[in-house]
Each structure stands twice: as C-alpha cells, then as structure tokens.
Design a protein around this motif. Structure first.
Motif, PDB file in Angstrom:
ATOM      1  N   LYS A 191       0.846  -1.191   0.000  1.00 29.08           N
ATOM      2  CA  LYS A 191       0.000   0.000   0.000  1.00 29.08           C
ATOM      3  C   LYS A 191       0.884   1.245   0.000  1.00 29.08           C
ATOM      4  N   SER A 231       0.948   5.772  -0.447  1.00 30.84           N
ATOM      5  CA  SER A 231       0.157   7.001  -0.341  1.00 30.84           C
ATOM      6  C   SER A 231      -0.234   7.479  -1.730  1.00 30.84           C
ATOM      7  N   SER A 232      -1.434   8.016  -1.845  1.00 29.21           N
ATOM      8  CA  SER A 232      -1.894   8.509  -3.152  1.00 29.21           C
ATOM      9  C   SER A 232      -1.023   9.664  -3.646  1.00 29.21           C
ATOM     10  N   SER A 233      -0.354  10.345  -2.714  1.00 30.32           N
ATOM     11  CA  SER A 233       0.517  11.456  -3.117  1.00 30.32           C
ATOM     12  C   SER A 233       1.827  10.948  -3.727  1.00 30.32           C
ATOM     13  N   ASN A 234       2.124   9.669  -3.517  1.00 30.83           N
ATOM     14  CA  ASN A 234       3.369   9.083  -4.040  1.00 30.83           C
ATOM     15  C   ASN A 234       3.127   8.037  -5.123  1.00 30.83           C
ATOM     16  N   GLY A 257      -8.265   7.186  -2.111  1.00 28.50           N
ATOM     17  CA  GLY A 257      -6.826   7.192  -1.807  1.00 28.50           C
ATOM     18  C   GLY A 257      -6.206   5.817  -1.673  1.00 28.50           C
ATOM     19  N   HIS A 258      -6.957   4.747  -1.984  1.00 30.44           N
ATOM     20  CA  HIS A 258      -6.384   3.405  -1.854  1.00 30.44           C
ATOM     21  C   HIS A 258      -5.563   3.079  -3.097  1.00 30.44           C
TER      22      HIS A 258
END
Length: 420
Positions: A357, A359-362, A414-415
């Motif tokens: 999993k 982060s959506s920012s990465n 965000g998943h």
C-alpha cells in the motif's frame, strides 16, 4: 463543401452542353472550335476529380462501416456474455431464496418442538406436585414417605431435570446454528442482488451503445448511398461530355487537317491528365490514416503492463471477463500484469491486498488504484500518471479516464497498491 462543388460543376456541365449542342458549324472558326474543345476537357477534368473525390469518400465510409461492424460485433458479444451472467445470477438468487425459505421452515419447526418440550416440562411439574406436593425440588425430595420413596424421588427428579435441560439446550443450539447459517445465506443473497443490479445497469448501457452504433451504421449507409448516387450522376455527365467532345473533334477535323504537333500536344495533355488523376487519387488515399492513441512512458515489465490495454481500447465491459474478448475491471488489471509476466489476483477483493500500500501522493505509473463504487474497492484500474488511469468501465468499456475531476474523483478514496 466538396459535395456542393460537385453539384455546381454538374450544373455548369449541363449548361455548357446545352450551348455547345446548338453550335452553328457555318459560323464557327477553327479557334472557336478549339476553345470549346478546351472548355469541354476542362469540365471533364473537373468531373473526374470529383469522381475521384467521391470514390475516396466512399472508401472512407466503407472503412468506417467495417470498423463499426466490428464494434457492433463486440457489443453483441458483450450483451450475450452479460446476459449469461445475469441468468446465472438470477438462478443463484433463486437457489439462495429457496435455501433461506427451507431454513426458515426448519427454524419454525424447532421453535414448535421447543415449545412442545416446555409443555411437557409443565405437565411433569404438575405430576410432581400431585405426587410430592409443592414443585420445589427440596419439597419433592423431602416429602417422601420412606427411604425407598426418597431414593426414587431423587433419582426421578435428577433424571427428568437433566433430560429436559439437555433437550432444551440441544434445541437452542440447533436453532442458533440454523440462524447462523441463515445469516450467511442472507449475506450471500444481498451480494447477489448487488451483482444483479450492477449487471442490469451494464446491460442497459450496452443496449444504449448497441442502439447508438446501429444509428451510426444507418447514417453511414445513407451517406454511402448519397455518394454513389452523386457518382452515378457525375458519370452520366462525363459520358455526355465525352459524346460532345467527340462531336467537336469531328467538327475540328472537318474544318482543318490537324497538324502533327497538335497530335503530339494532345497526347501529352492526355498523359498529364492521367498523372494528375493519379496524383489526386494518391493524395486522397494518403489522408486515410489510422487514429493513434498516445501511451505513457515507463520502464521494465511495468511498461508492458501499463501499455498492454491500449490496443484493446473500446473492448466492451463483460462481467467476469478476463481477456480481450471482454473485460471487467479486475479481470483487465490481472490480464495486463500477466502480459508483463506478473501474476496477481483477478478479483477486487484479492487485488485490494496485493503488493504494497502506498500514499496517493506518491503513486507512480503502474500502481493499482481503487474506487468506492457500489461497494468499498468496487472498481480498480492501472494508474498512468498525470491523474489518468486505464480500466474496464461498465459505461465505456476499456478506456482511459480522469480521476482528478468528476465521477472518478468523487469515488477515489486514496487506496493505492504498488506491484513491483
């Protein structure tokens, strides 16, 4: 614009023909006849150019029709597959409903049996009261008339109490077990009903797509028919001009013996005309090119997974589909990674725990992105970068979509999973 030009040219030809057919041979000079011959040739060249343009456009229409027929075939196949899934789901729902009904019947029978046992217990209590006075355990025992009576009462009370208690406990355990099974069946029934709703929605969308494709097909057929009618009209006018040109040539030959230079010039003009026609025809053919789709850059096996679906854009959504004949969302993601030699699950549930999993920012191109649609993580796709992802959507089939605005932005929680 071209069709208008061709129509105007036809009118001009008719007008010219009407004028030339009324020529008075005695009033014409050689120069006049040569001028008219040049005019006729110019009009024929224009008609031939328009005929070439019509042929090119007919070819384009036929190519579009062929592509559209392929799309219609895909949509029809998707309809059959989705209808098959709908039939299977309805059958499963019916079986689960029968199972629930049977369990409810069993529960009612158990409840009746338990109630009946309680009635037997009450009757036994009355019997104790009649034989030993008060139904109190101690009074039943100590109300005995002799030691033998005492032993008999103790034995009877213990035996009856244990028997009734064990029976009631067993009945309650059976009831709890059946109710637990019923809860599991009801949960599965809810899941099947959700699946049914989604498949019904997909069937409706595919039906709309089918109707739209049929409308496009009718439009293209009408366009092809109009072009063929126009082509026939142009060929008729060209035939009239050819006849007129022959008559003018005969008149010119009668007026003066053609010089050798004139014949050579005519031959060269005819050769130039042929080259012009070939150039015009080639120019039109060069305009027919297959529309390309841009693809993101990536490295290693992920590049193969990311780009695997681009040659199948537009493939209809098929519930449970795991190949180019028809994809569902998780089936496409699993198939795309398999093209890169990476084995991952083909269900949203399995994919939701695959890899790592992040982060959506990465998130990076090649990561798997999830969307909360009809349920949590109900939809999945492959991130392409720039806020875009490729996935099998039930509304569009396999397509690239934007997850930074509109519907998909509202469903993205965000998943993100990384598979490397």
């Amino acid at each position: 614009m071209r069709k208008t030009f061709m129509a105007l040219s036809t009118v001009a030809v008719v007008g010219l023909g009407s004028t030339l057919f009324t020529v008075s041979a005695q009033a014409e000079s050689i120069q006049d006849i040569e001028n008219k011959q040049a005019q006729i040739q110019e009009e024929r060249d224009a008609i031939k150019a328009n005929l070439s343009d019509a042929d090119s456009k007919i070819a384009e229409v036929l190519i579009d029709l062929e592509k559209l027929n392929e799309e219609i075939e895909k949509v029809n196949k998707a309809l059959k597959e989705n209808q098959k899934q709908m039939d299977n789901t309805n059958e499963a729902i019916s079986e689960k409903e029968d199972e629930v009904a049977q369990l409810e019947k069993e529960i009612k029978e158990l409840e009746k049996a338990i109630e009946k046992r309680f009635e037997i217990l009450k009757e036994r209590a009355v019997s104790y009261q009649q034989s030993g006075g008060d139904i109190s355990y101690l009074e039943v025992i100590f109300g005995s008339q002799s030691f033998g009576d005492f032993i008999s009462r103790v034995s009877a009370v213990n035996k009856i109490s244990e028997s009734d208690s064990s029976l009631i406990k067993k009945q309650e355990e059976d009831k709890a077990a059946v109710e637990e099974k019923q809860d599991a069946v009801l949960a599965k029934l809810d899941e099947l009903n959700e699946m049914k709703i989604e498949i019904e929605g997909m069937l409706a969308l595919v039906e709309e797509q089918k109707a739209s494709n049929e409308d496009k097909k009718d439009t293209l057929k009408a366009k092809e028919n109009d072009l063929r009618v126009l082509k026939d009209e142009l060929q008729v006018e060209d035939s009239k001009l050819a006849t007129l040109e022959k008559e003018v040539k005969t008149s010119l030959q009668a007026a003066v013996e053609p010089a050798p230079e004139t014949e050579v010039a005519s031959a060269n003009a005819a050769g130039d005309t042929g080259s012009s026609e070939k150039a015009a025809s080639g120019g039109e053919l060069q305009t027919l090119s297959k529309e390309s789709t841009s693809r993101p850059a990536a490295s290693g096996n992920l590049s193969t997974a990311i780009n695997a679906g681009f040659s199948h854009i537009g493939t209809p959504y098929v519930w449970g589909g795991k190949g180019p004949g028809g994809f569902d969302c998780s089936g496409f993601v699993s198939w795309a990674f398999a093209q890169a030699g990476i084995s991952i699950p083909s269900s949203t549930t399995g994919l939701a725990t695959t890899g790592t999993k992040v982060s959506s920012s990465n998130m990076q191109p090649g990561d798997i992105v999830f969307f909360d649609t009809y349920k949590k993580n109900g939809h999945v796709g492959i991130y392409l970068g720039g806020g875009k992802f490729i996935g099998a959507q039930n509304s569009t089939g396999l397509a690239v979509a934007d997850m930074t605005s509109g519907y998909w932005e509202s469903k993205f929680a965000g998943h993100v999973r990384s598979v490397k």
